[in-house]
Design a protein around this motif. Structure first.
Motif, PDB file in Angstrom:
ATOM      1  N   ARG A   1      -4.726  -0.744  -2.943  1.00 31.36           N
ATOM      2  CA  ARG A   1      -5.860  -1.290  -2.202  1.00 31.36           C
ATOM      3  C   ARG A   1      -7.052  -1.483  -3.127  1.00 31.36           C
ATOM      4  O   ARG A   1      -7.290  -0.664  -4.003  1.00 31.36           O
ATOM      5  N   LYS A   2      -7.832  -2.494  -2.868  1.00 29.69           N
ATOM      6  CA  LYS A   2      -9.085  -2.663  -3.598  1.00 29.69           C
ATOM      7  C   LYS A   2     -10.089  -1.648  -3.041  1.00 29.69           C
ATOM      8  O   LYS A   2     -10.129  -1.419  -1.837  1.00 29.69           O
ATOM      9  N   PRO A   3     -10.903  -1.030  -3.907  1.00 31.83           N
ATOM     10  CA  PRO A   3     -11.819   0.010  -3.449  1.00 31.83           C
ATOM     11  C   PRO A   3     -12.727  -0.409  -2.297  1.00 31.83           C
ATOM     12  O   PRO A   3     -13.040   0.396  -1.424  1.00 31.83           O
TER      13      PRO A   3
ATOM     14  N   LYS B   1      -2.243   1.683 -15.957  1.00 34.43           N
ATOM     15  CA  LYS B   1      -1.429   0.973 -16.954  1.00 34.43           C
ATOM     16  C   LYS B   1      -0.735  -0.240 -16.341  1.00 34.43           C
ATOM     17  O   LYS B   1      -0.532  -1.250 -17.005  1.00 34.43           O
ATOM     18  N   GLU B   2      -0.345  -0.127 -15.072  1.00 33.53           N
ATOM     19  CA  GLU B   2       0.394  -1.205 -14.415  1.00 33.53           C
ATOM     20  C   GLU B   2      -0.512  -2.116 -13.579  1.00 33.53           C
ATOM     21  O   GLU B   2      -0.021  -2.928 -12.799  1.00 33.53           O
ATOM     22  N   ASN B   3      -1.828  -1.942 -13.732  1.00 33.76           N
ATOM     23  CA  ASN B   3      -2.804  -2.757 -12.996  1.00 33.76           C
ATOM     24  C   ASN B   3      -2.646  -2.647 -11.485  1.00 33.76           C
ATOM     25  O   ASN B   3      -2.836  -3.627 -10.756  1.00 33.76           O
TER      26      ASN B   3
ATOM     27  N   TYR C   1       0.839  -1.195   0.000  1.00 32.81           N
ATOM     28  CA  TYR C   1       0.000   0.000   0.000  1.00 32.81           C
ATOM     29  C   TYR C   1       0.876   1.248   0.000  1.00 32.81           C
ATOM     30  O   TYR C   1       1.937   1.271   0.613  1.00 32.81           O
ATOM     31  N   PHE C   2       0.389   2.289  -0.675  1.00 27.66           N
ATOM     32  CA  PHE C   2       1.156   3.538  -0.735  1.00 27.66           C
ATOM     33  C   PHE C   2       0.173   4.682  -0.906  1.00 27.66           C
ATOM     34  O   PHE C   2      -0.579   4.721  -1.875  1.00 27.66           O
ATOM     35  N   ASP C   3       0.169   5.611   0.061  1.00 25.34           N
ATOM     36  CA  ASP C   3      -0.746   6.745   0.041  1.00 25.34           C
ATOM     37  C   ASP C   3       0.031   8.043  -0.151  1.00 25.34           C
ATOM     38  O   ASP C   3       1.047   8.274   0.519  1.00 25.34           O
ATOM     39  N   ILE C   4      -0.469   8.887  -1.058  1.00 17.95           N
ATOM     40  CA  ILE C   4       0.176  10.161  -1.373  1.00 17.95           C
ATOM     41  C   ILE C   4      -0.821  11.289  -1.130  1.00 17.95           C
ATOM     42  O   ILE C   4      -1.934  11.278  -1.662  1.00 17.95           O
TER      43      ILE C   4
END
Length: 193
Positions: A58-60, A30-32, A4-7
């Motif tokens: 993350r999945k929505p 593009k990278e799925n 996971y990565f949050d910006i």
């Protein structure tokens, strides 16, 4: 590197915060890589607060759109004063990419409040066990600042571990086909930064 990565991105209207978020979102697609992009435009006119939140990996159905306090892996700020609003959303040790633009709020222009110094900002970031990657305005040259910042994000933070450079370049080319050469030059200026 976690999956996971949050910006958390902040700035003022007209700086291209939402464009940075758009480009990262399209590269993730593009990278799925699952991505949730949550923009907040504030005032539509130039100078109003703008933020964007990107949640990668993350999945929505597994998370909400907003990054919780203390949850961001990276803060990107296109204006020094606005950075202070984002600090509480960052994890200890988060990456900070700060563009040295100064947009004075009304209280500062009217002499009712001081504008924070870069040293004050650096001290606040250090309290969170983080360091800031600072890009002064004069390093941008004649390029679009937001695209240079995107290149810096890719080259100097953990974002570069998540995307292929070519995917970001392809998104930039497809977004501005007539200005692709200049925008790629801006992106590469950030990479070399």
């Amino acid at each position: 590197m976690g999956k996971y990565f949050d910006i958390y991105l902040v700035g003022v209207g007209g700086q291209g915060i939402l464009t940075i978020a758009d480009i990262i979102t399209l590269a993730a697609v593009k990278e799925n890589i699952p991505v949730n992009y949550y923009p907040t435009k504030g005032m539509a006119q130039r100078g109003g607060f703008v933020k964007a939140q990107l949640r990668l990996g993350r999945k929505p159905e597994d998370f909400g759109p907003s990054i919780p306090v203390g949850g961001a892996d990276m803060v990107v700020s296109m204006e020094i004063n606005e950075t202070f609003k984002a600090i509480k959303y960052a994890k200890n040790g988060a990456d900070y990419v700060v563009y040295g633009h100064r947009w004075e709020p009304a209280a500062v222009m009217l002499g009712k409040a001081p504008y924070p110094t870069l040293a004050m900002l650096s001290d606040e970031i250090k309290k969170a066990d983080s360091e800031m990657i600072y890009i002064p305005e004069e390093k941008i040259g004649g390029f679009r600042a937001n695209i240079v910042i995107l290149g810096t994000m890719f080259a100097k933070t953990k974002l570069g571990e998540r995307f292929a450079k070519k995917d970001l370049e392809d998104v930039i080319i497809n977004r501005w086909p007539k200005a692709a050469e200049k925008n790629l030059a801006a992106f590469h200026a950030g990479l070399e930064g």
